[in-house]
Enzyme design. Structure first.
Site, PDB file in Angstrom:
ATOM      1  N   ASN A 197      18.716  -3.983   9.880  1.00 53.67           N
ATOM      2  CA  ASN A 197      18.423  -4.615   8.596  1.00 53.67           C
ATOM      3  C   ASN A 197      19.455  -4.091   7.616  1.00 53.67           C
ATOM      4  O   ASN A 197      19.350  -2.971   7.122  1.00 53.67           O
ATOM      5  CB  ASN A 197      16.999  -4.241   8.171  1.00 53.67           C
ATOM      6  CG  ASN A 197      16.600  -4.897   6.859  1.00 53.67           C
ATOM      7  OD1 ASN A 197      17.417  -5.541   6.200  1.00 53.67           O
ATOM      8  ND2 ASN A 197      15.357  -4.719   6.464  1.00 53.67           N
ATOM      9  N   HIS A 246       1.345 -10.328   1.106  1.00 52.95           N
ATOM     10  CA  HIS A 246       2.326  -9.281   1.424  1.00 52.95           C
ATOM     11  C   HIS A 246       2.637  -8.586   0.098  1.00 52.95           C
ATOM     12  O   HIS A 246       3.373  -9.111  -0.738  1.00 52.95           O
ATOM     13  CB  HIS A 246       3.585  -9.913   2.040  1.00 52.95           C
ATOM     14  CG  HIS A 246       4.692  -8.940   2.295  1.00 52.95           C
ATOM     15  ND1 HIS A 246       5.113  -8.589   3.560  1.00 52.95           N
ATOM     16  CD2 HIS A 246       5.473  -8.226   1.438  1.00 52.95           C
ATOM     17  CE1 HIS A 246       6.089  -7.704   3.473  1.00 52.95           C
ATOM     18  NE2 HIS A 246       6.334  -7.479   2.194  1.00 52.95           N
ATOM     19  N   LEU A 247       2.007  -7.435  -0.118  1.00 52.01           N
ATOM     20  CA  LEU A 247       2.138  -6.754  -1.405  1.00 52.01           C
ATOM     21  C   LEU A 247       2.916  -5.452  -1.219  1.00 52.01           C
ATOM     22  O   LEU A 247       2.355  -4.435  -0.807  1.00 52.01           O
ATOM     23  CB  LEU A 247       0.753  -6.452  -1.997  1.00 52.01           C
ATOM     24  CG  LEU A 247      -0.252  -7.625  -2.027  1.00 52.01           C
ATOM     25  CD1 LEU A 247      -1.582  -7.178  -2.621  1.00 52.01           C
ATOM     26  CD2 LEU A 247       0.312  -8.798  -2.825  1.00 52.01           C
ATOM     27  N   GLY A 299      -0.443  -3.487  -0.137  1.00 45.76           N
ATOM     28  CA  GLY A 299      -1.550  -4.194   0.525  1.00 45.76           C
ATOM     29  C   GLY A 299      -2.220  -3.347   1.595  1.00 45.76           C
ATOM     30  O   GLY A 299      -3.444  -3.384   1.762  1.00 45.76           O
ATOM     31  N   ARG A 301       9.991  -7.088 -10.564  1.00 47.00           N
ATOM     32  CA  ARG A 301      10.266  -8.514 -10.820  1.00 47.00           C
ATOM     33  C   ARG A 301       9.093  -9.173 -11.534  1.00 47.00           C
ATOM     34  O   ARG A 301       7.940  -8.877 -11.225  1.00 47.00           O
ATOM     35  CB  ARG A 301      10.517  -9.248  -9.494  1.00 47.00           C
ATOM     36  CG  ARG A 301      11.852  -8.958  -8.897  1.00 47.00           C
ATOM     37  CD  ARG A 301      12.015  -9.644  -7.552  1.00 47.00           C
ATOM     38  NE  ARG A 301      12.425  -8.687  -6.555  1.00 47.00           N
ATOM     39  CZ  ARG A 301      12.225  -8.803  -5.251  1.00 47.00           C
ATOM     40  NH1 ARG A 301      11.608  -9.873  -4.765  1.00 47.00           N
ATOM     41  NH2 ARG A 301      12.631  -7.886  -4.425  1.00 47.00           N
ATOM     42  N   HIS A 349      10.016 -13.081   3.083  1.00 45.64           N
ATOM     43  CA  HIS A 349       9.067 -12.246   3.857  1.00 45.64           C
ATOM     44  C   HIS A 349       8.474 -13.028   5.026  1.00 45.64           C
ATOM     45  O   HIS A 349       7.379 -12.705   5.501  1.00 45.64           O
ATOM     46  CB  HIS A 349       7.870 -11.759   3.003  1.00 45.64           C
ATOM     47  CG  HIS A 349       8.216 -10.861   1.868  1.00 45.64           C
ATOM     48  ND1 HIS A 349       7.623 -10.982   0.626  1.00 45.64           N
ATOM     49  CD2 HIS A 349       9.071  -9.817   1.777  1.00 45.64           C
ATOM     50  CE1 HIS A 349       8.106 -10.040  -0.175  1.00 45.64           C
ATOM     51  NE2 HIS A 349       8.987  -9.323   0.491  1.00 45.64           N
ATOM     52  N   ASP A 368       6.218   2.169  -9.045  1.00 46.74           N
ATOM     53  CA  ASP A 368       5.589   2.622  -7.808  1.00 46.74           C
ATOM     54  C   ASP A 368       4.061   2.541  -7.959  1.00 46.74           C
ATOM     55  O   ASP A 368       3.495   3.135  -8.882  1.00 46.74           O
ATOM     56  CB  ASP A 368       6.025   4.062  -7.512  1.00 46.74           C
ATOM     57  CG  ASP A 368       5.619   4.483  -6.123  1.00 46.74           C
ATOM     58  OD1 ASP A 368       4.438   4.316  -5.767  1.00 46.74           O
ATOM     59  OD2 ASP A 368       6.497   4.965  -5.383  1.00 46.74           O
ATOM     60  N   ASN A 414      -2.110   0.067   1.747  1.00 48.01           N
ATOM     61  CA  ASN A 414      -2.571   1.391   1.287  1.00 48.01           C
ATOM     62  C   ASN A 414      -3.436   1.358   0.039  1.00 48.01           C
ATOM     63  O   ASN A 414      -3.854   2.404  -0.426  1.00 48.01           O
ATOM     64  CB  ASN A 414      -1.359   2.278   0.991  1.00 48.01           C
ATOM     65  CG  ASN A 414      -0.577   2.580   2.240  1.00 48.01           C
ATOM     66  OD1 ASN A 414      -1.090   3.224   3.151  1.00 48.01           O
ATOM     67  ND2 ASN A 414       0.640   2.099   2.313  1.00 48.01           N
ATOM     68  N   GLU A 439       7.912  -5.761  10.656  1.00 53.19           N
ATOM     69  CA  GLU A 439       8.983  -6.761  10.731  1.00 53.19           C
ATOM     70  C   GLU A 439       9.980  -6.413  11.841  1.00 53.19           C
ATOM     71  O   GLU A 439      10.507  -7.298  12.505  1.00 53.19           O
ATOM     72  CB  GLU A 439       9.691  -6.861   9.374  1.00 53.19           C
ATOM     73  CG  GLU A 439       8.815  -7.585   8.350  1.00 53.19           C
ATOM     74  CD  GLU A 439       9.217  -7.347   6.914  1.00 53.19           C
ATOM     75  OE1 GLU A 439       9.014  -6.215   6.422  1.00 53.19           O
ATOM     76  OE2 GLU A 439       9.740  -8.269   6.279  1.00 53.19           O
ATOM     77  N   ARG A 451      18.178  -8.881  10.819  1.00 54.55           N
ATOM     78  CA  ARG A 451      17.410  -9.578   9.792  1.00 54.55           C
ATOM     79  C   ARG A 451      18.408 -10.273   8.865  1.00 54.55           C
ATOM     80  O   ARG A 451      19.363  -9.638   8.394  1.00 54.55           O
ATOM     81  CB  ARG A 451      16.599  -8.569   8.995  1.00 54.55           C
ATOM     82  CG  ARG A 451      15.895  -9.203   7.851  1.00 54.55           C
ATOM     83  CD  ARG A 451      15.248  -8.181   6.976  1.00 54.55           C
ATOM     84  NE  ARG A 451      14.561  -8.855   5.902  1.00 54.55           N
ATOM     85  CZ  ARG A 451      14.349  -8.321   4.709  1.00 54.55           C
ATOM     86  NH1 ARG A 451      14.748  -7.106   4.449  1.00 54.55           N
ATOM     87  NH2 ARG A 451      13.723  -9.007   3.780  1.00 54.55           N
TER      88      ARG A 451
HETATM   89  P1  AMP Z   1       7.100  -1.796   0.634  1.00 56.77           P
HETATM   90  O1  AMP Z   1       8.006  -2.621  -0.224  1.00 56.77           O
HETATM   91  O2  AMP Z   1       6.255  -2.595   1.566  1.00 56.77           O
HETATM   92  O3  AMP Z   1       7.795  -0.635   1.298  1.00 56.77           O
HETATM   93  O4  AMP Z   1       6.040  -1.126  -0.377  1.00 56.77           O
HETATM   94  C1  AMP Z   1       6.422  -0.211  -1.358  1.00 56.77           C
HETATM   95  C2  AMP Z   1       5.275  -0.023  -2.325  1.00 56.77           C
HETATM   96  O5  AMP Z   1       4.124   0.446  -1.608  1.00 56.77           O
HETATM   97  C3  AMP Z   1       5.569   1.013  -3.403  1.00 56.77           C
HETATM   98  O6  AMP Z   1       5.226   0.500  -4.675  1.00 56.77           O
HETATM   99  C4  AMP Z   1       4.649   2.155  -3.053  1.00 56.77           C
HETATM  100  O7  AMP Z   1       4.184   2.813  -4.167  1.00 56.77           O
HETATM  101  C5  AMP Z   1       3.491   1.460  -2.373  1.00 56.77           C
HETATM  102  N1  AMP Z   1       2.760   2.422  -1.564  1.00 56.77           N
HETATM  103  C6  AMP Z   1       3.219   3.109  -0.510  1.00 56.77           C
HETATM  104  N2  AMP Z   1       2.263   3.980  -0.072  1.00 56.77           N
HETATM  105  C7  AMP Z   1       1.199   3.834  -0.903  1.00 56.77           C
HETATM  106  C8  AMP Z   1      -0.092   4.447  -1.000  1.00 56.77           C
HETATM  107  N3  AMP Z   1      -0.452   5.391  -0.161  1.00 56.77           N
HETATM  108  N4  AMP Z   1      -0.925   4.005  -1.975  1.00 56.77           N
HETATM  109  C9  AMP Z   1      -0.560   3.022  -2.834  1.00 56.77           C
HETATM  110  N5  AMP Z   1       0.651   2.426  -2.801  1.00 56.77           N
HETATM  111  C10 AMP Z   1       1.508   2.810  -1.853  1.00 56.77           C
END
Ligand code: AMP
Length: 398
Positions: free
Chosen positions: A7, A208-209, A334, A241, A180, A284, A336, A385, A91
């Site tokens: 990727n 997909h969050l 999504g 965004r 995605h 974050d 976590n 993915e 990818r």
């Molecule tokens: P991704 O783009 O799928 O890698 O997701 C990144 C996002 O997931 C970031 O905003 C992280 O803060 C959030 N994230 C990762 N781990 C956790 C967690 N344990 N609790 C809440 N959000 C999380």
């Protein structure tokens, strides 16, 4: 087969070597700051220690050479020599209207990806650099490209057209593409497996969050709508965004703040979303969740606005599919975020959804988080993915 999944971004490159029979990750890692001072490679063999090495990488070919050296290293490598790598899966972000499926790389495919670069100027050129570098270093190894847009190519015209003069679609292919796709496809199929139902019989909404976020509606095994558009800027509120806004806001703020269109797009891509809404508290979601629990008003505002937009899209896609059997949450937030899933599902009583709080608090597994009585099921499915790309690559190379 041993499949190397790549990727490739403009200055970074993630990789995994996957055994397609056992579906196990043999090794994985990341090259960062390619062609920038302080380049480094992180490498981790399965069951081994993660090692980080700061080393110069003048370009992506150099980065891939270091990846191949790490994979064949006498001590920590996982293959004896490169001939053990059977295929490479790349990818690629944008496949335009040309690609509704993954394909084996040849000169014609490379030209077609170049032609789509206009639609994804930040991503496709970087993806292509990775393909060229691998071709140079492994000229006889077959390669496959898996497109982020491909899964969404089944959308009907009324879902992918914008309310713009039709000539812009005809001349410039301005339409909804969605992104995605590899994740939406993987998660919706996994949901059918988890529920013990036929994929072709289900109406599924996938949320997909992650840092980037999108929702899709998958009806009878086909994507019928998705929230991202011509670019990944449309739809949900994301880490940085904006997602959907009134397009006239761009001119309004540009005039007030004396900004150019480019500067406004930087605001919409990099300074908006949860970051902007929280008054720069954080992009974050871990920080946003902590702030929300502590009652911080910036975090509460960002969290509620983010969840409201997810809820709105779910409602829209229930309407689009005339019902829904399962709603899936995936990606960093999504997977976590029990709080986010709670806030969203609280307002889905009309679908007969009853969350099982104990299940909702679990992490890292494919799980149904609704009670057995719940009319519509809600699932949490960690996306993968890389595995989806390895599967596609093995399928096409065989
Ligand atoms: P991704 O783009 O799928 O890698 O997701 C990144 C996002 O997931 C970031 O905003 C992280 O803060 C959030 N994230 C990762 N781990 C956790 C967690 N344990 N609790 C809440 N959000 C999380």
């Amino acid at each position: 087969m041993k499949i190397l999944v790549i990727n490739c971004g403009s200055s970074s490159l993630k990789f995994q070597l996957i055994d397609s029979e056992s579906e196990k990750v043999l090794a994985k890692g990341l090259c960062e700051r390619i062609a920038i001072d302080g380049s480094m490679i992180t490498y981790q063999p399965a069951g081994g220690e993660k090692e980080k090495t700061v080393t110069p990488m003048a370009d992506h070919t150099e980065a891939i050479r270091l990846v191949l050296d790490a994979l064949t290293n006498e001590k920590t490598g996982v293959v004896k020599d490169l001939s053990e790598i059977d295929a490479v899966g790349h990818r690629v972000v944008h496949g335009g209207e040309r690609f509704s499926e993954s394909v084996v790389v040849d000169d014609d495919v490379i030209k077609a990806i170049e032609d789509c670069s206009d639609l994804a100027p930040l991503h496709n050129p970087a993806n292509l650099i990775g393909i060229h570098a691998c071709r140079k270093l492994m000229p006889n190894v077959p390669m496959v490209v898996v497109f982020d847009t491909a899964f969404h190519q089944t959308m009907p015209q009324e879902a992918y057209l914008y309310g713009l003069p039709y000539e812009y679609y005809e001349k410039y292919k301005v339409r909804r593409y969605g992104f995605h796709g590899t994740s939406h496809s993987y998660v919706s199929k996994k949901a059918a497996e988890l529920l013990g139902k036929k994929y072709e019989d289900l109406k599924i909404i996938v949320c997909h969050l992650g840092n980037g976020a999108s929702v899709s509606a998958v009806k009878n095994g086909k994507c019928v709508d998705t929230s991202m558009g011509l670019t990944p800027l449309e739809g949900l509120i994301m880490g940085t965004r904006s997602g959907d806004i009134d397009p006239a806001i761009i001119e309004y703020i540009a005039n007030k703040e004396n900004k150019s269109i480019e500067e406004m797009l930087t605001v919409l891509n990099k300074k908006s979303g949860v970051l902007g809404l929280s008054n720069n508290l954080s992009s974050d979601f871990r920080d946003i969740e902590n702030g929300y629990l502590a009652g911080d008003e910036n975090a509460v505002r960002a969290m509620n606005t983010f969840c409201y937009r997810v809820l709105k899209y779910i409602g829209a896609y229930v309407a689009v599919m005339n019902g829904v059997d399962a709603i899936c949450f995936t990606a960093g937030v999504g997977e976590n975020g029990p709080i986010i899933r709670n806030i969203v599902c609280e307002n889905l009583g009309y679908l007969g959804i009853e969350l099982d709080q104990e299940a909702n608090n679990k992490r890292g597994e494919d799980i149904v988080i609704t009670t057995p009585e719940s009319r519509t099921k809600v699932c949490v499915i960690p996306t993968n993915e890389e595995l989806a790309i390895a599967r596609e690559t093995a399928r096409l190379v065989k």
